[in-house]
Design a protein around this motif. Structure first.
Motif, PDB file in Angstrom:
ATOM      1  N   LYS A   1      53.601  38.639   6.889  1.00  9.53           N
ATOM      2  CA  LYS A   1      53.386  37.226   7.241  1.00  9.53           C
ATOM      3  C   LYS A   1      51.912  36.837   7.197  1.00  9.53           C
ATOM      4  CE  LYS A   1      53.230  37.707  12.236  1.00  9.53           C
ATOM      5  NZ  LYS A   1      53.762  37.281  13.496  1.00  9.53           N
ATOM      6  N   ARG A   2      51.012  37.812   7.262  1.00 13.39           N
ATOM      7  CA  ARG A   2      49.588  37.499   7.156  1.00 13.39           C
ATOM      8  C   ARG A   2      49.220  36.994   5.767  1.00 13.39           C
ATOM      9  NH1 ARG A   2      47.502  43.135   9.163  1.00 13.39           N
ATOM     10  NH2 ARG A   2      49.233  43.620   7.799  1.00 13.39           N
ATOM     11  N   LEU A   3      50.081  37.247   4.777  1.00 18.35           N
ATOM     12  CA  LEU A   3      49.839  36.779   3.414  1.00 18.35           C
ATOM     13  C   LEU A   3      50.224  35.317   3.222  1.00 18.35           C
ATOM     14  CD1 LEU A   3      51.148  39.872   1.425  1.00 18.35           C
ATOM     15  CD2 LEU A   3      48.777  39.283   1.961  1.00 18.35           C
ATOM     16  N   VAL A   4      50.888  34.743   4.234  1.00 11.77           N
ATOM     17  CA  VAL A   4      51.360  33.357   4.138  1.00 11.77           C
ATOM     18  C   VAL A   4      50.706  32.545   5.252  1.00 11.77           C
ATOM     19  CG1 VAL A   4      53.388  31.880   3.944  1.00 11.77           C
ATOM     20  CG2 VAL A   4      53.586  34.301   3.386  1.00 11.77           C
ATOM     21  N   PRO A   5      49.465  32.129   5.074  1.00 12.23           N
ATOM     22  CA  PRO A   5      48.803  31.355   6.126  1.00 12.23           C
ATOM     23  C   PRO A   5      49.374  29.941   6.221  1.00 12.23           C
ATOM     24  CG  PRO A   5      47.378  31.515   4.222  1.00 12.23           C
ATOM     25  CD  PRO A   5      48.602  32.364   3.940  1.00 12.23           C
ATOM     26  N   VAL A   6      49.462  29.432   7.439  1.00 11.04           N
ATOM     27  CA  VAL A   6      49.973  28.082   7.670  1.00 11.04           C
ATOM     28  C   VAL A   6      49.194  27.064   6.850  1.00 11.04           C
ATOM     29  CG1 VAL A   6      50.226  26.276   9.421  1.00 11.04           C
ATOM     30  CG2 VAL A   6      50.872  28.630   9.973  1.00 11.04           C
TER      31      VAL A   6
ATOM     32  N   SER B   1      54.157  26.608  11.328  1.00 18.40           N
ATOM     33  CA  SER B   1      53.365  27.223  12.388  1.00 18.40           C
ATOM     34  C   SER B   1      53.481  28.731  12.222  1.00 18.40           C
ATOM     35  CB  SER B   1      53.914  26.817  13.760  1.00 18.40           C
ATOM     36  OG  SER B   1      55.234  27.320  13.927  1.00 18.40           O
ATOM     37  N   ASP B   2      52.689  29.468  12.980  1.00 19.68           N
ATOM     38  CA  ASP B   2      52.795  30.929  12.935  1.00 19.68           C
ATOM     39  C   ASP B   2      54.207  31.375  13.308  1.00 19.68           C
ATOM     40  OD1 ASP B   2      50.174  31.336  12.101  1.00 19.68           O
ATOM     41  OD2 ASP B   2      49.408  31.457  14.155  1.00 19.68           O
ATOM     42  N   GLU B   3      54.793  30.713  14.300  1.00 21.45           N
ATOM     43  CA  GLU B   3      56.148  31.064  14.724  1.00 21.45           C
ATOM     44  C   GLU B   3      57.157  30.753  13.619  1.00 21.45           C
ATOM     45  OE1 GLU B   3      54.070  29.055  16.552  1.00 21.45           O
ATOM     46  OE2 GLU B   3      53.491  30.545  18.055  1.00 21.45           O
ATOM     47  N   GLY B   4      56.952  29.620  12.941  1.00 20.25           N
ATOM     48  CA  GLY B   4      57.839  29.254  11.841  1.00 20.25           C
ATOM     49  C   GLY B   4      57.754  30.237  10.685  1.00 20.25           C
ATOM     50  N   ILE B   5      56.539  30.690  10.389  1.00 20.11           N
ATOM     51  CA  ILE B   5      56.362  31.710   9.332  1.00 20.11           C
ATOM     52  C   ILE B   5      57.125  32.970   9.725  1.00 20.11           C
ATOM     53  CG2 ILE B   5      54.698  33.194   8.133  1.00 20.11           C
ATOM     54  CD1 ILE B   5      54.336  30.322   7.258  1.00 20.11           C
ATOM     55  N   GLU B   6      57.006  33.378  10.981  1.00 17.75           N
ATOM     56  CA  GLU B   6      57.730  34.562  11.475  1.00 17.75           C
ATOM     57  C   GLU B   6      59.240  34.366  11.328  1.00 17.75           C
ATOM     58  OE1 GLU B   6      58.457  38.270  12.972  1.00 17.75           O
ATOM     59  OE2 GLU B   6      56.444  37.468  12.674  1.00 17.75           O
ATOM     60  N   GLN B   7      59.736  33.191  11.702  1.00 17.73           N
ATOM     61  CA  GLN B   7      61.169  32.896  11.569  1.00 17.73           C
ATOM     62  C   GLN B   7      61.609  32.967  10.109  1.00 17.73           C
ATOM     63  OE1 GLN B   7      61.608  28.996  13.264  1.00 17.73           O
ATOM     64  NE2 GLN B   7      61.154  29.683  15.342  1.00 17.73           N
ATOM     65  N   ALA B   8      60.784  32.446   9.221  1.00 20.42           N
ATOM     66  CA  ALA B   8      61.117  32.477   7.791  1.00 20.42           C
ATOM     67  C   ALA B   8      61.164  33.905   7.267  1.00 20.42           C
ATOM     68  CB  ALA B   8      60.109  31.653   6.993  1.00 20.42           C
ATOM     69  N   MET B   9      60.232  34.738   7.692  1.00 24.21           N
ATOM     70  CA  MET B   9      60.228  36.135   7.240  1.00 24.21           C
ATOM     71  C   MET B   9      61.492  36.853   7.717  1.00 24.21           C
ATOM     72  SD  MET B   9      57.484  36.211   5.463  1.00 24.21           S
ATOM     73  CE  MET B   9      57.543  34.435   5.229  1.00 24.21           C
ATOM     74  N   ILE B  10      61.909  36.563   8.936  1.00 25.46           N
ATOM     75  CA  ILE B  10      63.147  37.153   9.472  1.00 25.46           C
ATOM     76  C   ILE B  10      64.344  36.658   8.660  1.00 25.46           C
ATOM     77  CG2 ILE B  10      64.698  37.161  11.472  1.00 25.46           C
ATOM     78  CD1 ILE B  10      62.082  37.128  13.212  1.00 25.46           C
ATOM     79  N   TRP B  11      64.372  35.346   8.373  1.00 19.68           N
ATOM     80  CA  TRP B  11      65.467  34.771   7.585  1.00 19.68           C
ATOM     81  C   TRP B  11      65.527  35.404   6.197  1.00 19.68           C
ATOM     82  CZ3 TRP B  11      65.434  31.488   3.162  1.00 19.68           C
ATOM     83  CH2 TRP B  11      66.677  30.925   2.841  1.00 19.68           C
ATOM     84  N   LEU B  12      64.377  35.553   5.539  1.00 25.02           N
ATOM     85  CA  LEU B  12      64.351  36.173   4.212  1.00 25.02           C
ATOM     86  C   LEU B  12      64.896  37.595   4.252  1.00 25.02           C
ATOM     87  CD1 LEU B  12      60.875  34.963   2.911  1.00 25.02           C
ATOM     88  CD2 LEU B  12      63.109  34.276   2.016  1.00 25.02           C
TER      89      LEU B  12
END
Length: 103
Positions: free
Chosen positions: A4-9, A66-77
């Motif tokens: 997720k660090r590769l996908v900055p908000v 947001s950072d939380e949204g990026i985390e949610q997206a990574m989990i979804w993927l």
């Protein structure tokens, strides 16, 4: 799968982010340019780019930008990859045939 660090908000407000993982392609894009508060994540099978893949082969989900949204997206993927592993394996095999037949 994706760090997720590769996908900055801030990056998703400017440019889409795309890639692939073992037959599953993904495309992340802010929903309203620099004013985005959400982004959409799409998944679709190899081998074609986002624009050339038929809409019926794409699946999407919307997340807060947001950072939380990026985390949610990574989990979804990751969940979508595991759930449809057979689909992605088949797409990867098809991609290899496409490449081999293009010579």
């Amino acid at each position: 799968m994706i760090d997720k660090r590769l996908v900055p908000v801030s990056g998703l407000k400017k440019e889409p982010f795309s890639g692939s993982h073992h037959g599953m392609r993904y495309f992340l894009n802010g929903d309203d340019g620099k004013n985005s508060t959400t982004f959409t994540a799409w998944i679709y099978p190899e081998p074609w780019c986002f624009e050339q893949t038929p809409e019926e082969e794409k699946e999407s989900a919307v997340f807060p930008l947001s950072d939380e949204g990026i985390e949610q997206a990574m989990i979804w993927l990751e969940e979508r990859f595991k759930t449809e592993k057979e689909r992605w394996d088949k797409a990867l095999q098809g991609m290899m045939r496409t490449i081999a037949n293009s010579d």
